[in-house]
Write an enzyme that holds these catalytic residues in place. Structure first.
Site, mmCIF file in Angstrom:
data_model
loop_
_atom_site.group_PDB
_atom_site.id
_atom_site.type_symbol
_atom_site.label_atom_id
_atom_site.label_comp_id
_atom_site.label_asym_id
_atom_site.label_seq_id
_atom_site.Cartn_x
_atom_site.Cartn_y
_atom_site.Cartn_z
ATOM 1 C CB THR A 17 8.718 10.401 -109.065
ATOM 2 O OG1 THR A 17 9.531 9.244 -108.803
ATOM 3 C CG2 THR A 17 8.814 11.335 -107.878
ATOM 4 C CE1 TYR A 61 12.351 2.753 -113.394
ATOM 5 C CE2 TYR A 61 10.367 3.917 -114.075
ATOM 6 C CZ TYR A 61 11.205 3.473 -113.073
ATOM 7 O OH TYR A 61 10.912 3.735 -111.760
ATOM 8 C CE LYS A 79 14.436 5.481 -112.616
ATOM 9 N NZ LYS A 79 13.192 6.278 -112.427
#
Length: 291
Positions: free
Chosen positions: A48, A136, A164
């Site tokens: 992001t 992740y 995650k």
């Protein structure tokens, strides 16, 4: 158990000015907004944050700025992932100057290792890192999925503390949650699936929409963790439409358009990404008007 991970982490955006350089004034606004909104920790320079189009020098400037403007002294996680294992380890000493809590490391993309390769990659990172590692898993971006069995094997490593999970596969999340060792944590990487992931044993979330609605989303997470299912569901239903709009034209295109509509920042992204279409911006304005 790393208690600071139990709650809402925000995957911070990186605002840009008209010259597409880092807009530190806007970044300060975002930092103040999410901190005052009640998030529990900050995740800097993940997907992001457009980390792949930022230079090493820019990454250092952002990290320094975040620590100098971390008004609530929130824990900070740094995104360090890629497809060259040795290069990642060679970069780690540059991070020792910062009081980071952990590294968030995405699965290698493009070269897409198999499960044996993933085991070797993350074990090597964990063996050489002075900071704990959060795995992740986001196969929609990387083309590479960490299977539950691989996650559970990696979870045995004392320096790998969480995953995650952004696979969108709730069955895979259940398989991790039911067998993960004590102290290892399952973190939602999908805003829209956070409530169900928390309900099956997840500890929290690393959120995109929390850039825009930190109080509302953090409240939803707290309700979930407290077992207040009806309140958590009601909060999710209220945020559902705007969460879906964050991914319609890609991330962070959507969240930057939302933040811009709220007057916190602007919608500029670096190529090869492009800003949100006028149609999406109109739908975003409509969606946020009811929150």
């Amino acid at each position: 158990m790393h208690d600071w991970l139990s709650g809402t982490g925000v995957a911070l955006i990186t605002p840009f000015n008209e010259q597409l350089e880092i807009d530190f004034d806007a970044l300060k606004k975002v930092l103040d907004h999410v901190s005052e909104g009640g998030v529990d920790y900050l995740v800097v320079l993940g997907t992001t944050g457009e980390s792949v189009t930022l230079s090493i020098e820019e990454k250092h400037k952002i990290l320094s700025f975040v620590f100098k403007n971390n008004s609530k002294n929130l824990p900070v996680v740094f995104g360090l992932g890629g497809y060259d294992t040795k290069e990642l380890v060679d970069f780690m000493p540059q991070l020792e100057q910062y009081p980071l809590k952990a590294l968030l490391s995405v699965t290698p993309y493009y070269n897409k290792p198999n499960q044996a390769g993933l085991l070797q990659h993350f074990t090597y990172l964990a063996d050489h890192s002075k900071l704990p590692i959060i795995l992740y898993n986001v196969p929609g971006r990387t083309g590479c999925n960490i299977k539950a069995s691989t996650t559970l094997e990696l979870a045995k490593h004392p320096n790998i503390i969480a995953i995650k999970e952004a696979s969108g596969d709730l069955v895979q999340c259940i398989e991790v949650a039911r067998s993960m060792p004590e102290g290892f944590q399952l973190i939602s990487g999908d805003d829209v699936l956070t409530v169900p992931i928390l309900s099956i044993g997840g500890s929290g979330v690393i959120s995109v929409i929390a850039n825009a609605f930190p109080a509302e989303f953090s409240g939803m997470v707290r309700h979930s963790l407290a077992g207040e299912a009806a309140k958590a569901s009601a909060a999710l239903h209220k945020l559902y439409e705007v969460i879906q709009l964050t991914t319609e034209e890609g991330n962070p295109t959507g969240i930057k358009a939302i933040v811009s509509a709220l007057g916190i920042g602007n919608d500029r992204v670096r190529m090869p990404l492009v800003s949100a279409s006028s149609t999406l911006k109109a739908r975003i304005r409509s969606a946020i008007s009811s929150i």
